[in-house]
Design a protein around this motif. Structure first.
Motif, mmCIF file in Angstrom:
data_model
loop_
_atom_site.group_PDB
_atom_site.id
_atom_site.type_symbol
_atom_site.label_atom_id
_atom_site.label_comp_id
_atom_site.label_asym_id
_atom_site.label_seq_id
_atom_site.Cartn_x
_atom_site.Cartn_y
_atom_site.Cartn_z
ATOM 1 N N TRP A 33 -10.202 -4.231 -5.412
ATOM 2 C CA TRP A 33 -10.334 -2.775 -5.559
ATOM 3 C C TRP A 33 -10.889 -2.505 -6.943
ATOM 4 O O TRP A 33 -10.352 -2.998 -7.941
ATOM 5 C CB TRP A 33 -8.968 -2.100 -5.417
ATOM 6 C CG TRP A 33 -8.495 -1.984 -4.012
ATOM 7 C CD1 TRP A 33 -7.908 -2.967 -3.264
ATOM 8 C CD2 TRP A 33 -8.545 -0.829 -3.188
ATOM 9 N NE1 TRP A 33 -7.599 -2.479 -2.021
ATOM 10 C CE2 TRP A 33 -7.982 -1.165 -1.952
ATOM 11 C CE3 TRP A 33 -9.024 0.468 -3.385
ATOM 12 C CZ2 TRP A 33 -7.874 -0.255 -0.918
ATOM 13 C CZ3 TRP A 33 -8.919 1.371 -2.346
ATOM 14 C CH2 TRP A 33 -8.351 1.008 -1.127
ATOM 15 N N GLU A 34 -11.963 -1.744 -7.003
ATOM 16 C CA GLU A 34 -12.503 -1.303 -8.280
ATOM 17 C C GLU A 34 -12.020 0.113 -8.540
ATOM 18 O O GLU A 34 -12.111 0.976 -7.669
ATOM 19 C CB GLU A 34 -14.036 -1.307 -8.268
ATOM 20 C CG GLU A 34 -14.629 -0.812 -9.569
ATOM 21 C CD GLU A 34 -16.136 -0.621 -9.526
ATOM 22 O OE1 GLU A 34 -16.745 -0.648 -10.602
ATOM 23 O OE2 GLU A 34 -16.693 -0.422 -8.425
ATOM 24 N N TYR A 45 0.815 -1.210 0.000
ATOM 25 C CA TYR A 45 0.000 0.000 0.000
ATOM 26 C C TYR A 45 0.856 1.271 0.000
ATOM 27 O O TYR A 45 0.474 2.283 -0.585
ATOM 28 C CB TYR A 45 -1.007 -0.018 1.153
ATOM 29 C CG TYR A 45 -2.197 -0.891 0.829
ATOM 30 C CD1 TYR A 45 -3.230 -0.402 0.037
ATOM 31 C CD2 TYR A 45 -2.266 -2.205 1.251
ATOM 32 C CE1 TYR A 45 -4.307 -1.193 -0.306
ATOM 33 C CE2 TYR A 45 -3.343 -3.010 0.911
ATOM 34 C CZ TYR A 45 -4.359 -2.498 0.135
ATOM 35 O OH TYR A 45 -5.422 -3.286 -0.216
ATOM 36 N N ASP A 74 -5.297 -6.814 -4.145
ATOM 37 C CA ASP A 74 -4.088 -6.588 -3.357
ATOM 38 C C ASP A 74 -3.446 -7.944 -3.067
ATOM 39 O O ASP A 74 -3.970 -8.989 -3.485
ATOM 40 C CB ASP A 74 -4.406 -5.763 -2.097
ATOM 41 C CG ASP A 74 -5.088 -6.540 -0.982
ATOM 42 O OD1 ASP A 74 -5.340 -7.768 -1.126
ATOM 43 O OD2 ASP A 74 -5.367 -5.924 0.061
ATOM 44 N N HIS A 83 -7.925 -8.889 -1.750
ATOM 45 C CA HIS A 83 -8.986 -7.893 -1.575
ATOM 46 C C HIS A 83 -9.167 -7.136 -2.886
ATOM 47 O O HIS A 83 -8.206 -6.619 -3.453
ATOM 48 C CB HIS A 83 -8.648 -6.920 -0.441
ATOM 49 C CG HIS A 83 -8.520 -7.597 0.878
ATOM 50 N ND1 HIS A 83 -9.587 -8.135 1.563
ATOM 51 C CD2 HIS A 83 -7.436 -7.832 1.653
ATOM 52 C CE1 HIS A 83 -9.179 -8.663 2.698
ATOM 53 N NE2 HIS A 83 -7.866 -8.496 2.769
ATOM 54 N N TYR A 125 -10.774 -3.923 -12.199
ATOM 55 C CA TYR A 125 -10.506 -4.416 -10.845
ATOM 56 C C TYR A 125 -9.077 -4.930 -10.735
ATOM 57 O O TYR A 125 -8.568 -5.571 -11.654
ATOM 58 C CB TYR A 125 -11.440 -5.577 -10.507
ATOM 59 C CG TYR A 125 -12.873 -5.188 -10.285
ATOM 60 C CD1 TYR A 125 -13.358 -4.976 -8.996
ATOM 61 C CD2 TYR A 125 -13.742 -5.048 -11.351
ATOM 62 C CE1 TYR A 125 -14.681 -4.635 -8.783
ATOM 63 C CE2 TYR A 125 -15.067 -4.695 -11.157
ATOM 64 C CZ TYR A 125 -15.532 -4.501 -9.864
ATOM 65 O OH TYR A 125 -16.841 -4.150 -9.663
ATOM 66 N N ILE A 146 -13.738 -2.705 -2.726
ATOM 67 C CA ILE A 146 -13.490 -1.322 -2.328
ATOM 68 C C ILE A 146 -13.370 -0.511 -3.613
ATOM 69 O O ILE A 146 -12.643 -0.900 -4.526
ATOM 70 C CB ILE A 146 -12.201 -1.224 -1.493
ATOM 71 C CG1 ILE A 146 -12.303 -2.120 -0.256
ATOM 72 C CG2 ILE A 146 -11.920 0.223 -1.102
ATOM 73 C CD1 ILE A 146 -10.986 -2.372 0.426
ATOM 74 N N HIS A 205 -12.639 3.023 -5.845
ATOM 75 C CA HIS A 205 -11.926 4.297 -5.945
ATOM 76 C C HIS A 205 -12.400 4.930 -7.245
ATOM 77 O O HIS A 205 -12.097 4.431 -8.331
ATOM 78 C CB HIS A 205 -10.416 4.056 -5.968
ATOM 79 C CG HIS A 205 -9.604 5.302 -5.996
ATOM 80 N ND1 HIS A 205 -9.001 5.807 -4.879
ATOM 81 C CD2 HIS A 205 -9.293 6.135 -7.005
ATOM 82 C CE1 HIS A 205 -8.344 6.918 -5.210
ATOM 83 N NE2 HIS A 205 -8.512 7.134 -6.490
#
Length: 142
Positions: free
Chosen positions: A123-124, A24, A117, A121, A114, A75, A77
């Motif tokens: 992330w879109e 991250y 991680d 997990h 997409y 999740i 963004h």
């Protein structure tokens, strides 16, 4: 008392806090000084992201640490253009994210992709022409 509709923090259960923290940080997230070897906190606009050991998070919640897989959660963004989505996706992959779905035009009229991680997990990354971000980067719902 009614629950106020806001999100203050998302905590992800991870296999290796140090490795996930490094991922991250490569993405550009800023680690808080409140972090320690057991938990990492990242400052975000209007909320925080926490990384905590997966088994410790399950124990804290009083649930079984089940096998990783699709959790039914992504999740998001939201960005201001298709080009920004492409750039963010390429950056995430260059930092070690796994590409899950390359950005493309989608059925709801926007553009999204997409990545996952290191712990899977989702992330879109999305551009939604119907819901713009304000000047501070917060999504504005109609």
């Amino acid at each position: 008392m009614a629950l106020e509709p806001r999100l203050t923090m998302v905590t992800l259960g991870v296999a290796d806090v140090a490795a996930s923290t490094a991922f991250y940080e490569k993405l550009g997230f800023e680690r808080s000084s409140a972090s320690n070897d057991d938990v990492t906190f990242f400052k975000m606009k209007g909320t925080a992201l926490g990384l905590f050991g997966r088994s410790s998070l399950a124990r804290d919640a009083g649930v079984e640490d089940s096998a990783p897989g699709f959790s039914g959660v992504a999740i998001a963004h939201n960005l201001d253009s298709e080009a920004a989505v492409d750039a963010a996706f390429d950056h995430a992959v260059s930092c070690g994210a796994s590409p899950v779905k390359k950005p493309e035009k989608v059925f709801w009229g926007g553009y999204s992709g997409y990545f996952a991680d290191p712990d899977g997990h989702l992330w879109e990354l999305a551009f939604n022409p119907l819901m713009h971000n304000d000047d501070d980067g917060f999504m504005q719902l109609p």
